[in-house]
Design a protein around this motif. Structure first.
Motif, mmCIF file in Angstrom:
data_model
loop_
_atom_site.group_PDB
_atom_site.id
_atom_site.type_symbol
_atom_site.label_atom_id
_atom_site.label_comp_id
_atom_site.label_asym_id
_atom_site.label_seq_id
_atom_site.Cartn_x
_atom_site.Cartn_y
_atom_site.Cartn_z
ATOM 1 N N THR A 134 1.548 0.921 5.075
ATOM 2 C CA THR A 134 0.793 1.110 4.153
ATOM 3 C C THR A 134 -0.620 1.501 4.728
ATOM 4 O O THR A 134 -0.847 2.254 3.849
ATOM 5 N N ARG A 157 0.456 5.022 4.432
ATOM 6 C CA ARG A 157 0.692 5.906 3.271
ATOM 7 C C ARG A 157 -0.862 5.647 2.523
ATOM 8 O O ARG A 157 -1.258 7.083 1.913
ATOM 9 N N ASP A 171 -3.657 9.104 1.066
ATOM 10 C CA ASP A 171 -3.484 8.900 -0.276
ATOM 11 C C ASP A 171 -4.831 10.194 0.175
ATOM 12 O O ASP A 171 -5.912 9.931 -1.266
#
Length: 385
Positions: free
Chosen positions: A23, A26, A30
């Protein structure tokens, strides 16, 4: 590192779950794309959540999305390093980062916020507004920007617990705990696994095997350059070398990295006992190549190498040494002789269970372009020349 300490390292209570590793990884991607992420934190036991977007890749579309989350009554805050805030007129405070909130959403746009965040730009004045301390969630967001190798500046708006769930579901935004972000580097290092190896003859050492290690989240690989066949029952001669595109690859004279890398390979080969160069993906003392080039621009204005990093909002040295310790552990080496002039590398390795039996000096002549750089490392960072 003994077997028992290796087990402890793998089961460290400070590690975050592998799913959180992914997470955070990621979220880094982003943030680099100018996307919004959601960060949960607690201040004095109270939940404080924020929607975050990085200041460096900020677009007007991204800013508008953030303002839509905040609503018409709440202006976004830009979180900045203390040194940048001071240059913009904020009174001196001890906090490493502070937030500026304008008096209204219409007072700022994406380009203006990007200029405010950029320490290489001189600004005449800020829009009307006020400075405030940052929350734990915003502090973690700054950590995330650093992991993304962006300028450590973010734009945030507060998010309620109900909003958090709705935004995550309706807009598919990632939700991160501040603890996951702050623990990412150690957890990523602990998850390193060997993924490939090959024989790679070099100019100064023909019997060489390069071993690649990758963390579970698929992040950057670190490399072990194993020269000859070093024994595992006695201290092995090693060099910890932080990646340096400018010095290692194109021969920059601003640093001594290229000579240190090639010199280490040559010295280990000539020792007759073999050894290892651990090539760590920590360019610019951990700030990344783009930010290192920004630091160079600041050095051309008179800052030394440490102050330039801090002027950008980074620590003087952002490197971590757990990856090196984990690579050595997996290769079966418990004790090392370390080629270095930097005492921080000794303490960094030893803090993760590697015995440093000897510091081996690793000095090279200056070239006229890096004299001030080397003197700064000696006078301010304690390097032992």
């Amino acid at each position: 590192m003994t077997q028992s300490s290796a087990v402890t390292a793998q089961n460290d209570s400070n590690l975050i779950p592998a799913t959180d590793l992914v997470t955070v990884s990621r979220a880094v991607a982003d943030l680099r794309r100018g996307e919004i992420v959601l960060v949960q934190g607690h201040d004095n036991g109270e939940a404080h959540n924020v929607a975050v977007i990085a200041a460096e890749p900020l677009s007007q579309h991204g800013l508008q999305r953030l303002c839509d989350i905040a609503g018409s009554d709440t202006a976004p805050a830009i979180v900045l390093p203390r040194v940048r805030a001071k240059s913009l007129g904020q009174t001196a405070k001890d906090d490493p980062f502070v937030a500026f909130v304008s008096d209204g959403q219409s007072d700022v746009d994406a380009n203006r916020l990007g200029e405010i965040a950029n320490p290489l730009l001189d600004l005449d004045a800020l829009p009307a507004g006020e400075w405030r301390p940052i929350s734990m969630a915003e502090n973690a967001a700054i950590r995330l920007a650093k992991l993304a190798r962006l300028l450590p500046a973010v734009v945030t708006v507060p998010v309620s617990a109900d909003q958090l769930e709705t935004l995550a579901r309706a807009q598919n935004l990632l939700v991160l705990q501040s603890e996951s972000i702050n623990g990412y580097e150690n957890a990523s290092a602990a998850s390193l696994r060997q993924v490939s190896e090959a024989r790679v003859p070099l100019e100064d050492a023909e019997n060489v095997t390069v071993i690649a290690f990758r963390p579970e989240d698929g992040g950057q690989e670190h490399l072990a350059i194993v020269i000859d066949e070093p024994a595992k029952d006695k201290p092995v001669l090693i060099r910890l070398h932080s990646e340096c595109f400018t010095g290692d690859l194109i021969g920059s004279l601003r640093c001594d990295c290229g000579p240190q890398l090639r010199g280490a390979i040559s010295e280990i080969a000539k020792s007759g006992q073999g050894g290892i160069v651990l090539y760590l993906r920590q360019e610019g003392r951990g700030i990344g190549l783009v930010n290192k080039l920004r630091a160079y621009a600041l050095q051309d204005r008179g800052f030394d190498t440490l102050d330039a990093n801090e002027e950008l909002g980074f620590d003087a040295d952002e490197r971590v040494y757990r990856p090196a310790a984990e690579m050595l552990r997996q290769m079966g080496f418990e004790s090392v002789r370390l080629l270095t002039n930097n005492p921080e590398k000794l303490t960094g390795l030893e803090s993760w269970g590697v015995t440093v039996s000897e510091r081996v000096p690793h000095k090279f002549p200056s070239n006229g372009h890096n004299e001030f750089y080397l003197q700064t490392k000696k006078d301010r960072a304690g390097h032992l020349f």
